[in-house]
Design a protein around this motif. Structure first.
Motif, PDB file in Angstrom:
ATOM      1  N   LEU A  76      -2.923   5.015   6.060  1.00 32.15           N
ATOM      2  CA  LEU A  76      -1.964   3.723   6.207  1.00 32.15           C
ATOM      3  C   LEU A  76      -1.416   3.447   7.669  1.00 32.15           C
ATOM      4  O   LEU A  76      -1.133   2.790   7.602  1.00 32.15           O
ATOM      5  N   GLN A  99      -5.571   8.596   2.246  1.00 36.69           N
ATOM      6  CA  GLN A  99      -4.935   7.196   2.422  1.00 36.69           C
ATOM      7  C   GLN A  99      -3.842   6.986   3.230  1.00 36.69           C
ATOM      8  O   GLN A  99      -3.380   6.215   4.337  1.00 36.69           O
ATOM      9  N   LEU A 157      -5.570   1.413  -1.130  1.00 40.91           N
ATOM     10  CA  LEU A 157      -6.697   1.117   0.980  1.00 40.91           C
ATOM     11  C   LEU A 157      -8.226   1.109   0.957  1.00 40.91           C
ATOM     12  O   LEU A 157      -8.555   2.347  -0.358  1.00 40.91           O
ATOM     13  N   GLN A 158      -8.782   0.264   0.384  1.00 40.94           N
ATOM     14  CA  GLN A 158     -10.492   0.593   0.423  1.00 40.94           C
ATOM     15  C   GLN A 158     -11.259   0.995   2.254  1.00 40.94           C
ATOM     16  O   GLN A 158     -10.304   1.255   3.357  1.00 40.94           O
ATOM     17  N   ASP A 159     -12.103   1.965   1.953  1.00 39.66           N
ATOM     18  CA  ASP A 159     -12.396   2.851   3.353  1.00 39.66           C
ATOM     19  C   ASP A 159     -13.473   2.401   3.757  1.00 39.66           C
ATOM     20  O   ASP A 159     -14.605   0.902   2.920  1.00 39.66           O
ATOM     21  N   GLU A 160     -13.147   1.478   4.917  1.00 36.20           N
ATOM     22  CA  GLU A 160     -14.287   0.740   5.661  1.00 36.20           C
ATOM     23  C   GLU A 160     -14.689   1.734   6.802  1.00 36.20           C
ATOM     24  O   GLU A 160     -14.018   1.481   8.022  1.00 36.20           O
ATOM     25  N   ALA A 210      -9.891   5.847  -2.310  1.00 35.98           N
ATOM     26  CA  ALA A 210      -9.324   5.735  -3.106  1.00 35.98           C
ATOM     27  C   ALA A 210      -9.835   5.548  -5.016  1.00 35.98           C
ATOM     28  O   ALA A 210      -8.706   6.267  -5.703  1.00 35.98           O
ATOM     29  N   SER A 262       0.713  -1.453  -0.005  1.00 40.08           N
ATOM     30  CA  SER A 262      -0.505   0.362   0.267  1.00 40.08           C
ATOM     31  C   SER A 262       0.999   1.477   0.296  1.00 40.08           C
ATOM     32  O   SER A 262       0.676   2.337  -0.589  1.00 40.08           O
ATOM     33  N   ARG A 313      -3.933   2.389  10.203  1.00 39.13           N
ATOM     34  CA  ARG A 313      -3.935   0.931  10.371  1.00 39.13           C
ATOM     35  C   ARG A 313      -3.185   0.090  10.553  1.00 39.13           C
ATOM     36  O   ARG A 313      -3.206  -1.169  11.096  1.00 39.13           O
ATOM     37  N   TYR A 314      -1.498   0.594  10.317  1.00 39.96           N
ATOM     38  CA  TYR A 314      -0.509   0.346  10.982  1.00 39.96           C
ATOM     39  C   TYR A 314       0.081   0.720  11.657  1.00 39.96           C
ATOM     40  O   TYR A 314       1.536  -0.145  12.065  1.00 39.96           O
TER      41      TYR A 314
END
Length: 393
Positions: free
Chosen positions: A128, A124, A188-191, A77, A13, A131-132
């Motif tokens: 990222l 994005q 990354l897809q938005d969730e 995205a 990503s 998320r990580y």
């Protein structure tokens, strides 16, 4: 053959999002590098060129109310890829523009989609990191500079091969399509992203009105971004002139101001994510902007070429992480906050050069750059009012 042989999802990503940053820097520097040719082809005056450049900025600022809506409907995205495609087509449209009014419309549209891509790719990057739980935004912003460098090299080669703007922009369009293709699989897809979660204050404002007023924290971010881009942009606009007219540098040495500033900024951005992890975004912005102010003040007070180059290097080092950190903080406030902060960054880039020129015209360029040092101090003060993400661990 897969586009991404990298198994680490973070790195996959990261490469994808970096391709977006590179594409934006590449697209901007491509058309900017051919302004003299566009001026000659359309028979423009210097004033008309100035309006043409301003049209892109006006479009970027005008994109503010549009971006949050598109972010919610399309996700970051899809919005990023759509914007990158539109910017590619607009590059070709500018090369084929038959007259000045059409070129103005193209540049306004270009500014709108620059605003869209700017917000989407920074969203994005923030997603990222979230998320990580790893820092990467400064490196991503470094790839924007790398894209600009790539565009400059391509422009130099194409100028040597042909004088055709259409041919140059056609090759550039192929590069942009390749970058978009590189980005697409790893985005990354938005969730239900954290950036879209409302604070209690947001809910109260949204219930009383049809739209959310910016929070106090968002306004501080806007202030930091506006003055940060004034500081950053001033080095590109005024450093060479200062070296030549005030420090009495030779014509060959005058461009070194931009080179020293830009080189230090790119180098610092490669290491800035480590600083963010160790000391936190707030401290990096506070110390960095203070260093920029002190370094530029030293250059102006000491005078001379050597002092100027040292001061410009301090500005590059100090400003390197300011905009990446503010973008991360804004994205965590929501897409509306991110769009507003991005628009204020564009406003800073637009308002900074004429403001410095006005001060320099009424007094001297030393006082004009003194305004830039003061802007860096304002950024440092704003950083104490922003809610930064605490350092993990």
């Amino acid at each position: 053959m897969r586009v991404f042989p990298v198994r680490d999802p973070f790195q996959r990503s990261q490469v994808a999002i970096a391709a977006l940053f590179c594409a934006l820097g590449f697209q901007y520097a491509t058309w900017a590098s051919r302004i003299p040719a566009i001026k000659a082809d359309l028979g423009l005056t210097a004033a008309e060129v100035g309006v043409l450049l301003m049209a892109a900025g006006i479009g970027a600022v005008a994109s503010f109310p549009l971006v949050p809506v598109l972010m919610k409907r399309l996700g970051s995205a899809r919005l990023a890829l759509l914007s990158a495609l539109c910017l590619t087509l607009l590059l070709l449209a500018l090369a084929l523009a038959p007259d000045y009014p059409v070129a103005l419309l193209v540049m306004v549209a270009d500014g709108v989609f620059v605003g869209c891509l700017n917000v989407a790719m920074n969203a994005q990057g923030t997603a990222l990191e979230t998320r990580y739980t790893r820092t990467t935004m400064a490196r991503l912003h470094a790839t924007f500079s790398a894209g600009s460098l790539l565009a400059a090299l391509l422009a130099s080669g194409m100028n040597a091969a042909t004088s055709s703007v259409a041919a140059h922009f056609g090759v550039a369009a192929v590069v942009l399509v390749l970058l978009a293709a590189l980005a697409r699989p790893g985005l990354l897809q938005d969730e239900a992203p954290a950036a879209e979660k409302e604070t209690e204050g947001d809910k109260e404002r949204g219930s009383r009105t049809g739209w959310s007023l910016p929070s106090r924290v968002t306004l501080w971010m806007c202030c930091a971004m506006a003055f940060g881009t004034v500081t950053e942009g001033a080095m590109n606009d005024w450093s060479a002139l200062y070296l030549r007219e005030v420090a009495r540098a030779t014509a060959e040495l005058a461009p070194m101001g931009i080179a020293v500033f830009s080189g230090m900024m790119v180098l610092a951005r490669l290491f800035a994510d480590g600083w963010r992890s160790r000391w936190g975004d707030g401290r990096v912005v506070l110390v960095g902007s203070a260093l920029a102010a002190a370094g530029l003040a030293f250059a102006l007070l000491a005078g001379g070429v050597a002092a100027a180059l040292i001061g410009f290097a301090c500005v590059g080092l100090g400003c390197a992480a300011v905009t990446p950190c503010v973008y991360v903080a804004a994205a965590k406030q929501g897409s509306e906050a991110l769009a507003l902060v991005a628009a204020m960054g564009t406003t800073g880039l637009l308002a900074g050069p004429p403001l410095i020129g006005f001060v320099a015209g009424s007094s001297s360029l030393v006082w004009g750059l003194g305004v830039v040092a003061a802007a860096a101090v304002v950024v440092s003060l704003c950083s104490t009012r922003i809610q930064w993400t605490p350092v993990s661990g």
